[in-house]
Design a protein around this motif. Structure first.
Motif, mmCIF file in Angstrom:
data_model
loop_
_atom_site.group_PDB
_atom_site.id
_atom_site.type_symbol
_atom_site.label_atom_id
_atom_site.label_comp_id
_atom_site.label_asym_id
_atom_site.label_seq_id
_atom_site.Cartn_x
_atom_site.Cartn_y
_atom_site.Cartn_z
ATOM 1 N N GLU A 1 -22.815 -10.697 16.604
ATOM 2 C CA GLU A 1 -21.487 -9.840 16.048
ATOM 3 C C GLU A 1 -20.557 -10.359 15.078
ATOM 4 O OE1 GLU A 1 -17.629 -8.349 18.502
ATOM 5 O OE2 GLU A 1 -19.399 -7.888 19.617
ATOM 6 N N GLY A 2 -20.251 -11.562 15.365
ATOM 7 C CA GLY A 2 -19.405 -12.224 14.358
ATOM 8 C C GLY A 2 -19.732 -12.427 13.251
ATOM 9 N N THR B 1 -14.163 -8.522 7.123
ATOM 10 C CA THR B 1 -12.833 -8.496 8.044
ATOM 11 C C THR B 1 -13.045 -9.716 8.934
ATOM 12 O OG1 THR B 1 -13.416 -6.045 7.994
ATOM 13 C CG2 THR B 1 -12.060 -6.997 9.849
ATOM 14 N N ALA B 2 -11.865 -10.132 9.337
ATOM 15 C CA ALA B 2 -11.593 -11.314 10.528
ATOM 16 C C ALA B 2 -12.309 -10.649 11.683
ATOM 17 C CB ALA B 2 -10.198 -11.507 10.454
ATOM 18 N N TRP B 3 -13.047 -11.584 12.274
ATOM 19 C CA TRP B 3 -13.712 -11.353 13.775
ATOM 20 C C TRP B 3 -12.985 -12.251 14.713
ATOM 21 C CZ3 TRP B 3 -16.643 -14.665 16.619
ATOM 22 C CH2 TRP B 3 -17.118 -13.835 17.964
ATOM 23 N N GLY C 1 -19.716 -19.587 -0.429
ATOM 24 C CA GLY C 1 -19.566 -20.943 -0.696
ATOM 25 C C GLY C 1 -19.999 -21.954 0.270
ATOM 26 N N PRO C 2 -19.802 -23.110 0.208
ATOM 27 C CA PRO C 2 -20.429 -24.138 1.064
ATOM 28 C C PRO C 2 -19.937 -24.029 2.473
ATOM 29 C CG PRO C 2 -19.600 -25.199 -0.742
ATOM 30 C CD PRO C 2 -19.248 -23.865 -1.120
ATOM 31 N N PRO C 3 -18.611 -23.805 2.858
ATOM 32 C CA PRO C 3 -18.309 -23.604 4.157
ATOM 33 C C PRO C 3 -19.207 -22.427 4.958
ATOM 34 C CG PRO C 3 -16.555 -23.488 2.706
ATOM 35 C CD PRO C 3 -17.612 -23.639 1.978
ATOM 36 N N GLY C 4 -19.429 -21.642 4.191
ATOM 37 C CA GLY C 4 -20.308 -20.358 4.689
ATOM 38 C C GLY C 4 -21.908 -20.576 5.129
ATOM 39 N N LEU C 5 -22.260 -21.730 4.679
ATOM 40 C CA LEU C 5 -23.534 -22.521 4.733
ATOM 41 C C LEU C 5 -23.592 -23.459 5.905
ATOM 42 C CD1 LEU C 5 -24.652 -22.549 1.030
ATOM 43 C CD2 LEU C 5 -25.238 -20.795 2.842
ATOM 44 N N VAL D 1 -21.317 -18.834 14.962
ATOM 45 C CA VAL D 1 -19.997 -18.317 15.720
ATOM 46 C C VAL D 1 -18.722 -19.193 15.137
ATOM 47 C CG1 VAL D 1 -18.978 -18.344 17.902
ATOM 48 C CG2 VAL D 1 -21.051 -17.862 17.847
ATOM 49 N N VAL D 2 -18.698 -20.283 14.967
ATOM 50 C CA VAL D 2 -17.480 -21.251 14.394
ATOM 51 C C VAL D 2 -17.517 -20.659 13.006
ATOM 52 C CG1 VAL D 2 -17.070 -23.504 13.535
ATOM 53 C CG2 VAL D 2 -18.207 -23.105 15.751
ATOM 54 N N ARG D 3 -18.487 -20.350 12.300
ATOM 55 C CA ARG D 3 -18.159 -19.828 10.798
ATOM 56 C C ARG D 3 -17.481 -18.595 10.924
ATOM 57 N NH1 ARG D 3 -20.128 -15.572 8.166
ATOM 58 N NH2 ARG D 3 -20.099 -15.652 6.047
ATOM 59 N N ALA D 4 -17.976 -17.555 11.897
ATOM 60 C CA ALA D 4 -17.277 -16.275 11.962
ATOM 61 C C ALA D 4 -15.837 -16.690 12.318
ATOM 62 C CB ALA D 4 -18.043 -15.601 13.039
#
Length: 299
Positions: free
Chosen positions: A38-39, A47-49, A247-251, A292-295
């Motif tokens: 879901e996140g 959109t922020a989750w 970018g890198p944080p998303g990976l 989850v943390v990324r979301a």
């Protein structure tokens, strides 16, 4: 034949759940799976989750569906368990078929009731997964090939997990939270690769006892190991396509690939025993937890 007093049934079911559906494993898996799916689906829309009341309905529904399917598996595997697992609750009489079926009926009503608060679509999608499980039980009774051939069995049984993923994503789409597109399909493929990596890992070994239900018994240890490693690679590939633009944080979730890499190396170099399950379990937990943390952290 002993008679079970009705007031004893909840305690018997409780003991069954604690032994055969260990909450710290199954509930944690269901929780992380739903939150990650879901996140990720919401944040991919820009959109922020944050978890909502509907999120927890989905989490509880998936966990209850997994319990329903576990109860069903216990009945499907009864004859096999009489030979290979004589201490299982259904074999020993610690629980009965009637008690399990009564609990399954109650779970069905509970899942339907919970999702009625979301949408008709959510009700239908959640019940579709349970219905497919019942269809599989009938199919395995009618087809020895489906029941006994591991790869064929996986091909027809795994879609129940896909249906649960579709329930989560489809209920989000029905609520207008996400717009169903190709990214949803890729998210479901990501979840499939994560789960199937663990599924193959737990049934891959260099040795196979007579009658053991292992994929490596059909494919051979090396080919089964290749499939196991390939599924982890598939999960990482899905993440690269979905999240690389951030970018890198998303990976961040891709870092979990270190575990299947180590597991593959250890299995192939030892040349005895089974796949190191701690690496496969860790891959599931770390991937979903990182998603989850990324979301939560990414806007």
């Amino acid at each position: 034949m002993s008679t079970v007093v009705l007031p004893q049934v909840p305690a018997r079911l409780g003991r069954f759940v604690l032994r055969m559906f260990r909450p710290h494993i199954y509930a944690t898996y269901g929780l992380l799976w739903v939150l990650a799916l879901e996140g990720s689906a919401v944040t991919l829309t820009g959109t922020a989750w944050r978890p909502s009341a509907a999120t927890w309905v989905r989490v509880v529904s998936v966990v209850l569906a997994l319990l329903f399917l576990r109860m069903l598996d216990e009945q499907k595997d009864l004859e096999y368990d009489r030979v290979h697992h004589p201490d299982r609750p259904l074999v020993t009489g610690a629980i009965t078929v009637a008690e399990l079926r009564g609990a399954m009926a109650a779970l069905t009503l509970l899942v339907a009731g919970l999702n009625a608060a979301l949408s008709v679509t959510a009700v239908l999608l959640s019940l579709a997964a349970l219905g497919y499980g019942l269809f599989l039980a009938a199919l395995e009774r009618l087809s020895p090939a489906v029941r006994d051939r591991q790869l064929l069995n996986l091909a027809v049984t795994y879609p129940v997990q896909v249906l649960l993923g579709i329930y989560v994503y489809g209920s989000l789409a029905a609520a207008g939270t996400v717009a169903a597109d190709w990214r949803g399909a890729l998210l479901l493929a990501l979840c499939a690769c994560v789960f199937l990596h663990f599924e193959f890992a737990r049934k891959t070994a260099w040795e196979a006892a007579s009658g053991a239900r292992l994929y490596s018994a059909d494919l051979g240890p090396r080919r089964s190991a290749s499939v196991t490693a390939g599924l982890a690679a598939g999960a990482v590939g899905c993440q690269l396509v979905l999240f690389a633009p951030a970018g890198p944080p998303g990976l961040l979730p891709c870092l979990a690939v270190a575990l299947p890499l180590w597991g593959t190396r250890r299995f192939l170099t030892r040349r005895h025993g089974g796949w190191p399950l701690i690496t496969a379990m860790g891959f599931v937990v770390m991937t979903y937890l990182a998603l989850v943390v990324r979301a939560v952290l990414l806007p």
